[in-house]
Write a protein that holds these residues in place. Structure first.
Motif, PDB file in Angstrom:
ATOM      1  N   ASN A  97      -3.237  -0.652   0.402  1.00 55.15           N
ATOM      2  CA  ASN A  97      -2.420  -1.509   2.038  1.00 55.15           C
ATOM      3  C   ASN A  97      -2.113   0.681   2.610  1.00 55.15           C
ATOM      4  O   ASN A  97      -1.818   0.874   1.538  1.00 55.15           O
ATOM      5  N   MET A 107       0.483   1.616   3.768  1.00 57.91           N
ATOM      6  CA  MET A 107       2.101   2.788   3.809  1.00 57.91           C
ATOM      7  C   MET A 107       2.243   2.173   2.093  1.00 57.91           C
ATOM      8  O   MET A 107       2.470   3.006   1.686  1.00 57.91           O
ATOM      9  N   ILE A 108       1.286   1.866   1.313  1.00 57.39           N
ATOM     10  CA  ILE A 108       1.429   2.166  -0.260  1.00 57.39           C
ATOM     11  C   ILE A 108       0.765   3.851  -0.335  1.00 57.39           C
ATOM     12  O   ILE A 108       1.458   4.700  -1.125  1.00 57.39           O
ATOM     13  N   GLY A 114       3.174   5.812   2.020  1.00 54.04           N
ATOM     14  CA  GLY A 114       4.664   6.203   0.742  1.00 54.04           C
ATOM     15  C   GLY A 114       4.550   6.997  -0.098  1.00 54.04           C
ATOM     16  O   GLY A 114       5.049   7.837  -0.728  1.00 54.04           O
ATOM     17  N   ARG A 116       9.024   4.081  10.303  1.00 48.54           N
ATOM     18  CA  ARG A 116       8.579   3.764   8.376  1.00 48.54           C
ATOM     19  C   ARG A 116       7.452   5.010   7.982  1.00 48.54           C
ATOM     20  O   ARG A 116       6.619   4.454   6.945  1.00 48.54           O
ATOM     21  N   TYR A 143       9.054   6.210   5.566  1.00 46.26           N
ATOM     22  CA  TYR A 143       9.192   5.960   3.914  1.00 46.26           C
ATOM     23  C   TYR A 143       8.641   6.123   2.811  1.00 46.26           C
ATOM     24  O   TYR A 143       7.929   6.035   2.753  1.00 46.26           O
ATOM     25  N   ILE A 147       8.747   0.786  -0.344  1.00 42.06           N
ATOM     26  CA  ILE A 147       8.221  -0.232   0.921  1.00 42.06           C
ATOM     27  C   ILE A 147       8.172  -1.009  -0.601  1.00 42.06           C
ATOM     28  O   ILE A 147       7.618  -1.480  -0.648  1.00 42.06           O
ATOM     29  N   GLU A 193      10.210  -3.307  -0.440  1.00 37.75           N
ATOM     30  CA  GLU A 193      10.252  -4.769   0.519  1.00 37.75           C
ATOM     31  C   GLU A 193       9.098  -5.290   0.480  1.00 37.75           C
ATOM     32  O   GLU A 193       9.770  -6.436   0.808  1.00 37.75           O
ATOM     33  N   THR A 249       2.121  -4.055  -7.736  1.00 37.36           N
ATOM     34  CA  THR A 249       2.958  -2.908  -6.810  1.00 37.36           C
ATOM     35  C   THR A 249       3.696  -2.574  -8.462  1.00 37.36           C
ATOM     36  O   THR A 249       4.173  -0.746  -7.806  1.00 37.36           O
TER      37      THR A 249
END
Length: 293
Positions: free
Chosen positions: A68, A70-71, A74, A221, A224, A229, A232, A263
Protein backbone atom coordinates in the motif's frame (compact mmCIF):
# COMPACT_ATOMS: atom_id res chain seq x y z
CA UNK A 1 15.92 -13.36 60.73
CA UNK A 2 12.55 -11.65 60.32
CA UNK A 3 9.62 -14.04 60.05
CA UNK A 4 6.73 -12.81 57.96
CA UNK A 5 3.23 -13.20 59.32
CA UNK A 6 0.39 -15.03 57.59
CA UNK A 7 -1.31 -11.73 56.77
CA UNK A 8 1.84 -10.38 55.10
CA UNK A 9 2.17 -13.53 52.99
CA UNK A 10 -1.51 -13.32 52.06
CA UNK A 11 -1.12 -9.65 51.12
CA UNK A 12 1.92 -10.41 48.92
CA UNK A 13 0.01 -13.24 47.25
CA UNK A 14 -2.91 -10.97 46.45
CA UNK A 15 -0.52 -8.34 45.06
CA UNK A 16 1.17 -10.90 42.79
CA UNK A 17 -2.19 -12.24 41.58
CA UNK A 18 -3.40 -8.71 40.84
CA UNK A 19 -0.22 -7.79 38.97
CA UNK A 20 -0.29 -10.99 36.93
CA UNK A 21 -3.94 -10.32 36.07
CA UNK A 22 -3.14 -6.77 34.98
CA UNK A 23 -0.20 -8.04 32.92
CA UNK A 24 -2.39 -10.57 31.12
CA UNK A 25 -5.15 -8.00 30.54
CA UNK A 26 -2.58 -5.58 29.10
CA UNK A 27 -0.61 -8.05 27.01
CA UNK A 28 -3.38 -10.24 25.57
CA UNK A 29 -4.90 -7.63 23.18
CA UNK A 30 -1.51 -7.22 21.54
CA UNK A 31 -1.03 -11.01 21.38
CA UNK A 32 -4.49 -11.41 19.83
CA UNK A 33 -3.79 -8.79 17.16
CA UNK A 34 -0.41 -10.38 16.36
CA UNK A 35 -1.82 -13.91 16.11
CA UNK A 36 -4.80 -12.72 14.06
CA UNK A 37 -2.50 -10.98 11.60
CA UNK A 38 -0.62 -14.26 11.08
CA UNK A 39 -3.72 -16.45 10.78
CA UNK A 40 -5.86 -17.53 7.86
CA UNK A 41 -8.38 -14.73 7.12
CA UNK A 42 -11.36 -17.10 6.88
CA UNK A 43 -10.61 -18.57 10.29
CA UNK A 44 -10.56 -15.12 11.93
CA UNK A 45 -13.94 -14.20 10.46
CA UNK A 46 -15.61 -17.53 11.26
CA UNK A 47 -14.20 -17.97 14.79
CA UNK A 48 -14.33 -15.54 17.68
CA UNK A 49 -12.84 -15.92 21.13
CA UNK A 50 -9.47 -16.77 22.63
CA UNK A 51 -6.55 -16.71 20.20
CA UNK A 52 -3.08 -17.60 21.52
CA UNK A 53 -1.39 -18.91 18.35
CA UNK A 54 -1.88 -18.45 14.60
CA UNK A 55 -4.28 -20.76 12.77
CA UNK A 56 -3.24 -21.38 9.19
CA UNK A 57 0.01 -19.41 9.46
CA UNK A 58 0.51 -16.90 6.65
CA UNK A 59 2.44 -13.69 6.01
CA UNK A 60 0.36 -12.73 2.99
CA UNK A 61 -1.48 -9.94 4.78
CA UNK A 62 1.79 -8.17 5.56
CA UNK A 63 2.63 -8.23 1.86
CA UNK A 64 -0.58 -6.33 1.09
CA UNK A 65 0.16 -3.84 3.86
CA UNK A 66 3.62 -2.97 2.57
CA UNK A 67 2.36 -2.80 -1.01
CA UNK A 68 0.00 0.00 0.00
CA UNK A 69 1.73 3.25 -1.08
CA UNK A 70 -0.05 5.25 1.65
CA UNK A 71 1.57 3.10 4.36
CA UNK A 72 5.03 3.79 2.94
CA UNK A 73 4.27 7.50 2.60
CA UNK A 74 2.82 7.59 6.10
CA UNK A 75 5.96 6.02 7.57
CA UNK A 76 8.14 8.52 5.73
CA UNK A 77 6.08 11.45 7.01
CA UNK A 78 5.95 10.06 10.55
CA UNK A 79 9.74 9.67 10.67
CA UNK A 80 10.07 13.30 9.56
CA UNK A 81 7.65 14.50 12.23
CA UNK A 82 9.23 12.33 14.94
CA UNK A 83 12.83 13.34 14.21
CA UNK A 84 12.23 17.05 13.57
CA UNK A 85 9.61 17.40 16.30
CA UNK A 86 11.62 15.56 18.97
CA UNK A 87 14.79 17.53 18.22
CA UNK A 88 12.87 20.81 18.55
CA UNK A 89 11.10 19.55 21.68
CA UNK A 90 14.30 18.56 23.46
CA UNK A 91 16.11 21.76 22.49
CA UNK A 92 13.30 24.07 23.61
CA UNK A 93 12.57 22.08 26.77
CA UNK A 94 16.23 22.04 27.79
CA UNK A 95 16.59 25.80 27.23
CA UNK A 96 13.42 26.58 29.14
CA UNK A 97 14.24 24.20 32.01
CA UNK A 98 17.77 25.58 32.36
CA UNK A 99 16.57 29.19 32.47
CA UNK A 100 13.76 28.51 34.94
CA UNK A 101 15.97 26.42 37.22
CA UNK A 102 18.33 29.35 37.92
CA UNK A 103 17.45 31.18 41.12
CA UNK A 104 18.84 34.48 39.85
CA UNK A 105 16.33 34.63 36.97
CA UNK A 106 14.17 37.71 37.40
CA UNK A 107 10.44 37.00 37.65
CA UNK A 108 11.20 33.30 37.27
CA UNK A 109 8.42 32.38 39.69
CA UNK A 110 5.85 34.41 37.75
CA UNK A 111 6.95 32.88 34.45
CA UNK A 112 6.73 29.41 35.94
CA UNK A 113 3.26 30.16 37.26
CA UNK A 114 2.08 31.17 33.78
CA UNK A 115 3.56 28.01 32.31
CA UNK A 116 1.88 25.79 34.91
CA UNK A 117 -1.39 27.65 34.26
CA UNK A 118 -1.44 26.20 30.73
CA UNK A 119 -1.60 22.68 32.18
CA UNK A 120 -5.06 23.34 33.56
CA UNK A 121 -6.53 25.92 31.18
CA UNK A 122 -6.20 26.31 27.42
CA UNK A 123 -7.89 28.24 24.66
CA UNK A 124 -9.34 25.12 23.06
CA UNK A 125 -9.34 23.67 19.58
CA UNK A 126 -10.84 26.58 17.64
CA UNK A 127 -8.36 29.25 18.88
CA UNK A 128 -5.53 26.80 18.25
CA UNK A 129 -6.74 26.20 14.69
CA UNK A 130 -7.09 29.93 14.03
CA UNK A 131 -3.61 30.52 15.43
CA UNK A 132 -2.08 27.86 13.15
CA UNK A 133 -3.98 29.25 10.16
CA UNK A 134 -2.95 32.85 10.82
CA UNK A 135 0.68 31.79 11.13
CA UNK A 136 0.50 30.23 7.68
CA UNK A 137 1.20 26.73 8.98
CA UNK A 138 -2.03 25.12 7.81
CA UNK A 139 -1.50 22.07 5.57
CA UNK A 140 2.26 22.07 6.18
CA UNK A 141 4.48 19.73 8.23
CA UNK A 142 5.23 22.62 10.60
CA UNK A 143 1.64 22.52 11.85
CA UNK A 144 2.49 19.24 13.59
CA UNK A 145 5.88 20.36 14.91
CA UNK A 146 5.83 23.99 16.07
CA UNK A 147 2.56 24.14 18.11
CA UNK A 148 3.74 21.23 20.30
CA UNK A 149 7.31 22.48 20.72
CA UNK A 150 7.21 22.29 24.55
CA UNK A 151 5.25 20.00 26.84
CA UNK A 152 4.61 21.66 30.21
CA UNK A 153 4.92 18.48 32.26
CA UNK A 154 8.23 17.53 30.64
CA UNK A 155 9.51 21.07 31.18
CA UNK A 156 8.70 20.90 34.89
CA UNK A 157 10.38 17.51 35.29
CA UNK A 158 13.57 18.67 33.56
CA UNK A 159 13.58 21.96 35.46
CA UNK A 160 13.36 20.08 38.77
CA UNK A 161 16.30 17.89 37.76
CA UNK A 162 18.40 20.92 36.75
CA UNK A 163 17.54 22.75 39.98
CA UNK A 164 19.05 19.88 42.00
CA UNK A 165 22.51 20.52 40.51
CA UNK A 166 24.66 22.58 42.94
CA UNK A 167 25.19 26.21 41.95
CA UNK A 168 28.88 25.82 42.78
CA UNK A 169 29.36 23.71 39.63
CA UNK A 170 27.84 26.45 37.48
CA UNK A 171 29.95 29.12 39.18
CA UNK A 172 33.10 27.05 38.72
CA UNK A 173 32.36 26.58 35.03
CA UNK A 174 31.78 30.32 34.55
CA UNK A 175 35.10 31.08 36.24
CA UNK A 176 36.73 28.83 33.63
CA UNK A 177 35.12 30.88 30.85
CA UNK A 178 32.10 28.68 30.02
CA UNK A 179 28.96 30.38 28.78
CA UNK A 180 25.40 29.25 29.45
CA UNK A 181 25.22 26.99 26.40
CA UNK A 182 28.42 25.21 27.39
CA UNK A 183 27.17 24.79 30.95
CA UNK A 184 23.86 23.37 29.71
CA UNK A 185 25.22 20.92 27.15
CA UNK A 186 28.46 19.90 28.88
CA UNK A 187 27.41 19.84 32.54
CA UNK A 188 23.67 19.88 33.13
CA UNK A 189 22.51 17.45 30.45
CA UNK A 190 25.26 14.82 31.11
CA UNK A 191 24.51 14.96 34.85
CA UNK A 192 20.77 14.47 34.27
CA UNK A 193 21.04 11.96 31.42
CA UNK A 194 18.35 9.58 32.84
CA UNK A 195 15.82 12.44 32.94
CA UNK A 196 16.88 13.55 29.47
CA UNK A 197 16.42 10.01 28.11
CA UNK A 198 12.97 9.59 29.68
CA UNK A 199 11.71 12.91 28.34
CA UNK A 200 13.14 11.98 24.94
CA UNK A 201 11.07 8.79 25.10
CA UNK A 202 7.95 10.76 26.07
CA UNK A 203 8.34 13.05 23.08
CA UNK A 204 9.06 10.15 20.71
CA UNK A 205 5.91 8.33 21.76
CA UNK A 206 3.88 11.55 21.62
CA UNK A 207 4.86 12.25 18.02
CA UNK A 208 4.62 8.63 16.90
CA UNK A 209 1.09 8.16 18.26
CA UNK A 210 -0.20 11.60 17.23
CA UNK A 211 -3.00 11.61 14.67
CA UNK A 212 -5.56 14.22 15.77
CA UNK A 213 -3.47 17.34 14.93
CA UNK A 214 -2.89 15.89 11.46
CA UNK A 215 -6.63 15.33 11.07
CA UNK A 216 -7.30 18.97 11.97
CA UNK A 217 -4.45 20.81 10.26
CA UNK A 218 -3.63 18.74 7.16
CA UNK A 219 -5.59 18.49 3.93
CA UNK A 220 -3.02 16.93 1.61
CA UNK A 221 -2.95 13.14 1.91
CA UNK A 222 0.71 13.16 0.94
CA UNK A 223 1.45 14.73 4.36
CA UNK A 224 -0.57 12.24 6.45
CA UNK A 225 1.35 10.43 9.22
CA UNK A 226 1.04 6.67 9.45
CA UNK A 227 -1.28 6.88 12.48
CA UNK A 228 -3.85 8.80 10.43
CA UNK A 229 -3.60 6.16 7.71
CA UNK A 230 -4.18 3.52 10.39
CA UNK A 231 -7.25 5.40 11.60
CA UNK A 232 -8.72 5.40 8.11
CA UNK A 233 -8.12 1.66 7.80
CA UNK A 234 -9.66 0.83 11.19
CA UNK A 235 -12.58 3.28 11.31
CA UNK A 236 -13.38 4.00 7.69
CA UNK A 237 -12.41 0.42 6.63
CA UNK A 238 -10.52 1.84 3.65
CA UNK A 239 -8.80 -1.40 2.64
CA UNK A 240 -10.31 -1.70 -0.84
CA UNK A 241 -7.08 -0.72 -2.57
CA UNK A 242 -5.16 -3.26 -0.51
CA UNK A 243 -7.45 -6.23 -1.18
CA UNK A 244 -8.09 -5.45 -4.83
CA UNK A 245 -5.21 -7.67 -5.89
CA UNK A 246 -6.02 -10.53 -3.51
CA UNK A 247 -6.11 -14.06 -4.79
CA UNK A 248 -9.48 -15.31 -5.95
CA UNK A 249 -10.10 -17.92 -3.25
CA UNK A 250 -10.07 -15.35 -0.49
CA UNK A 251 -13.06 -13.10 0.01
CA UNK A 252 -12.37 -9.45 0.42
CA UNK A 253 -14.05 -9.16 3.83
CA UNK A 254 -11.93 -11.84 5.62
CA UNK A 255 -8.74 -10.51 4.05
CA UNK A 256 -9.69 -6.95 4.97
CA UNK A 257 -10.06 -7.96 8.62
CA UNK A 258 -6.58 -9.52 8.84
CA UNK A 259 -5.08 -6.58 6.95
CA UNK A 260 -6.35 -4.31 9.74
CA UNK A 261 -4.59 -6.46 12.33
CA UNK A 262 -1.38 -6.55 10.28
CA UNK A 263 -1.44 -2.76 9.87
CA UNK A 264 -1.75 -2.31 13.65
CA UNK A 265 1.33 -4.49 14.19
CA UNK A 266 3.35 -2.72 11.50
CA UNK A 267 2.50 0.72 12.93
CA UNK A 268 2.97 -0.22 16.60
CA UNK A 269 6.07 -2.42 16.51
CA UNK A 270 8.72 0.27 15.76
CA UNK A 271 7.93 2.36 18.84
CA UNK A 272 7.71 -0.76 21.02
CA UNK A 273 11.26 -1.67 19.99
CA UNK A 274 12.50 1.63 21.43
CA UNK A 275 11.37 0.83 24.99
CA UNK A 276 14.01 -1.82 25.85
CA UNK A 277 16.79 0.67 25.14
CA UNK A 278 15.16 3.32 27.38
CA UNK A 279 13.93 1.04 30.16
CA UNK A 280 17.05 1.34 32.33
CA UNK A 281 16.63 5.13 32.46
CA UNK A 282 12.88 5.19 32.98
CA UNK A 283 12.42 4.74 36.75
CA UNK A 284 15.61 6.56 37.67
CA UNK A 285 14.83 9.49 35.39
CA UNK A 286 11.33 9.99 36.75
CA UNK A 287 12.56 9.87 40.35
CA UNK A 288 15.34 12.40 39.73
CA UNK A 289 12.89 14.81 38.11
CA UNK A 290 10.18 14.30 40.69
CA UNK A 291 12.08 14.65 43.97
CA UNK A 292 12.62 18.18 45.30
CA UNK A 293 10.26 20.91 44.16
Amino acid sequence: MYKRSVYEKLFDTLVYVLLIGLMIATLYPFVYVLMASLSDPKYIVQNRGLLLWPHGFTLGTYKYVFENPMIVTGFRNTMLYVIAGTCLNMFMTALGAYSLSRRYLRCGGAVMLMIVFTMFFSGGLIPAYLNVRNLGLLDTPWALIIPSAVNTFNLIVMRTAFAAIPESMEESAKMDGANDFMILFRIFIPLTLPVFAVILLFYLVQHWNSWFPALVYLRSRDLYPVQLILREILIASSVDSMVAGAVAQLDQQPLGETIKYATIIVVTLPIICVYPFMQKYFTKGIMIGAVKG
